[in-house]
Design an enzyme around this catalytic site. Sequence first.
Site, short mmCIF file in Angstrom:
data_model
loop_
_atom_site.label_atom_id
_atom_site.label_comp_id
_atom_site.label_asym_id
_atom_site.label_seq_id
_atom_site.Cartn_x
_atom_site.Cartn_y
_atom_site.Cartn_z
N VAL A 266 0.90 -1.02 -0.30
CA VAL A 266 -0.05 -0.06 0.12
C VAL A 266 0.97 1.35 0.03
CG1 VAL A 266 -1.74 1.08 1.27
CG2 VAL A 266 -1.57 -1.32 1.26
N GLU A 290 -3.69 -7.36 -1.35
CA GLU A 290 -4.41 -6.98 0.05
C GLU A 290 -5.16 -5.80 -0.32
OE1 GLU A 290 -1.52 -7.36 3.18
OE2 GLU A 290 -1.12 -4.98 2.84
N ASN A 380 4.78 2.20 10.74
CA ASN A 380 3.27 1.56 10.77
C ASN A 380 3.17 0.17 11.43
OD1 ASN A 380 2.53 3.98 9.27
ND2 ASN A 380 3.07 3.17 7.35
#
Lengths: 509, 509
Positions: A266, A290, A380
């Site tokens: 992402v 995903e 993250n």
Amino acid sequence: MLTQRIRYAPLLDKVVTADEAATHIRDGMTVATSGFTPFGYPKRVPQALADRVRRTGEPMKLTLLTGASVGDQLDGALARAGIVDRRFPYQTNDDTRKSINQGAIKYQDLHLSHVAQEVRYGFFGDIDVAIIEAVAITEDGGIVPSTSVGNSPTFVQKAKKIIVELNLNQPSGLEGMHDVYIPADPPARQPIPLVHPSDRIGTPFIPTDPEKIQAVVITDIPDAPPADAPGDAVADTMAGHLVEFLRHEVKVGRLPSNLLPLQSGVGALANAVLRGLLDAGFDDLTMYSEVVQDSVLDLIDAGILKVASASSITFSGRVLTRFLSQLDKYRDKIILRPQEISNNPEIIRRLGVIAMNTAIEVDIYGNVNSTHVLGTNVMNGIGGSGDFARNAYLTIFTTRSIAKDGNITSIVPMVSHVDHTEHDVKVIVTEQGVADLRGLCPRERARRIISCCAHPDYRDMLSDYLERAEKAGGKHTPHILDEALGWHCAFLKWKTMKPMALQPSRKTG
Amino acid sequence: MLTQRIRYAPLLDKVVTADEAATHIRDGMTVATSGFTPFGYPKRVPQALADRVRRTGEPMKLTLLTGASVGDQLDGALARAGIVDRRFPYQTNDDTRKSINQGAIKYQDLHLSHVAQEVRYGFFGDIDVAIIEAVAITEDGGIVPSTSVGNSPTFVQKAKKIIVELNLNQPSGLEGMHDVYIPADPPARQPIPLVHPSDRIGTPFIPTDPEKIQAVVITDIPDAPPADAPGDAVADTMAGHLVEFLRHEVKVGRLPSNLLPLQSGVGALANAVLRGLLDAGFDDLTMYSEVVQDSVLDLIDAGILKVASASSITFSGRVLTRFLSQLDKYRDKIILRPQEISNNPEIIRRLGVIAMNTAIEVDIYGNVNSTHVLGTNVMNGIGGSGDFARNAYLTIFTTRSIAKDGNITSIVPMVSHVDHTEHDVKVIVTEQGVADLRGLCPRERARRIISCCAHPDYRDMLSDYLERAEKAGGKHTPHILDEALGWHCAFLKWKTMKPMALQPSRKTG
């Protein structure tokens, strides 16, 4: 109208305000929600809870599980209210990140495919309340998710109570895009019967015991699409390198001409890299990933990508509008699955996925840091990168060769945190070029990474480290242990890894 | 007699001496052999090749692929003759290890389950010659392996030429113990139809094109069983901790009463830990592992273990004799598979394997080093530990809390090489106790590992590091980067990690 969205009539009587719904949540509970990227997460009840706690000053510490990252109305609202004690399995929220790195939130970042089964195995204790965003409730009480599936099927299955946020802003046309399959647990698990990214193996809704649904909250708050990523010459160069590499693999017969199912991490860089496939001459592509980002919709519209399987969409506002307004066009081309299936090792290995993920830093031996800045603060989390990297046909990591105006080299002697080991990483791509590490011993990998991927400003320093390490001792994975993390230490002291910071005279100063 | 071993008549005419067979091997070739642990590897042709090269002085540099580690007549003989240029995917041989760490052999240690498919994908180029130890050749020319399967099925499939070492010392009664299944490659791969460790899904021989068999060499050299591991109070203590932990998991309902299929790493410690199950009160156990060691046969004989699936046996001499003399008794209880299947992520996750592997060192955050001594010299390799650790139901690592007479602590602030990341490691066991890391954030993991697993001599130092790191900055994964590897540096300088070596006054000396 509402009866078309809530087709199981008894639940019409469960429609309540967000404040009322939030009364089900009490101090010490484990709350599990829908959401994977800022799509498909509950947007009203968490805010109502945060407001109440601020108002009443009542003690409130929760364990919060989600699919992956979620929007600010959930992660940010609860973090700012000081409500989150523990957080799994992934986040990208500024306030949550800050709280984690200040030690206020206890965070364990987990492989995204592991979470649902470990909830079922009991590793996280009971799930007290699940909050699930939905576009509809079926005649039997099944929940139709909105723009992501995440871990919702298992949360619904295991939660003692369920709160549904029925979001009227999400088009009911999303129904039919989901494919919900929950594997049985060992020793009863059977092969997951998915052999092509387009296969549908489950139900278009989450099977639900409607008795557990305690409250339905009607909302109309849109998802929080990320900003439209601007053009980026560096990312385009990396995409070019990657396309060239893939073309070569096809040419020498190691990949079929339509490649194998693609996975992409992402983010803006990942999105740009995928965009490089638009005019690469490939055709009949598939994706098993995903998330579905902007460039994926472009590839579908261009007729290049036939099908995309994921757990969530993650479109910018502009592309989201395009998608939501033409759902019929995309319904047979995009499939949203539980992350336990989208990221499943069994399927990733079976399909032969080409995994492309981004790294924070890479060391000369090919170890990858995806999560930690200078070894300590989390950025993250590992997300799904490990699910794919370990099980892929080809594992590729991309990173810009430098960061912070060139004061950080992303290629270092030793990464300050390892998320993907040398055993997993096959190919490194920076804007400088491609390092194909297959079949190379560590010293060879080091030379190839330095010459193909490192920024020219840092190549000599890296080669110097390698050569001195080789002279210093063992020659399998040469290291000088008291210098190996010295580049990070230099940055901590002088805000640069550039040669001057590493000069011995300054270093001991 | 030979016609019962070589049942495909044309191959009777291919019986040659080892010297003749070795003439097929020439400089620059890639040679792939049978063997997984010192069992089932070719023992004559490699030695004949080494002797020839010594005699003739001819140039000879080979790439050598095996299943995993092999015996000295293969790895040692070729390393000592200076014949090995590259070596994949695993080794445990003294001379091979020495050559690797001196930079003479280029070694990439790989996940054992990856090798066969990557050979088929073409990542290692052509396989010129495969040398396979067999107990028989079937009527159709199929090869019946001996005491291991390893990567032989794929090597046989891909090799241009095959040399069979027919070992008359290996009882023909081994036939029927193997189960050979080769998955199709993506995009044509299907689910692997194995749902219980006892399932047989393939053929009891390696399907072979007999035209490719260029030579059959008759041998009678036994395998090289490891020494009988002596009793070890520390290992027994660790086994006790592990049994207690497993009992607790059953009690709280996170494991069924007969557990789930067990995997155990190779070696004396792993063997001792498994032995602890003998009088633990468990029953109806199964094993899905890569090797079958002594204690497994004890568990089978005691009626506690119903079936053991692996890629190889690895018995000490005493137990090997017991096994080979009663093959009929064990034929339905032990199944030998290709390592691509014994170590397959799809199956490991489906069955819910409990993975128990040994670590060289573990850091306070749960990262595991399985391969490197002081970050640089390789010990053996990652072997199958990653295949199991990443995909297991429960991932457990065992290590003694100290090494080298207490001068090394196996629990350190930061491991000098990472093979298994914090994301994969659930439980650490030392003789000091058990650290269950599930659901804990890094700082909590650190406190639990220090208090439950570290040796008392090092606990204060580790706590001191953690506390100072917490004060120094970020609180997610607190580190002081210029001290993080200081313990290893201290050992390099003073041969001890004990407090005096880490005193600041001495450290700067």
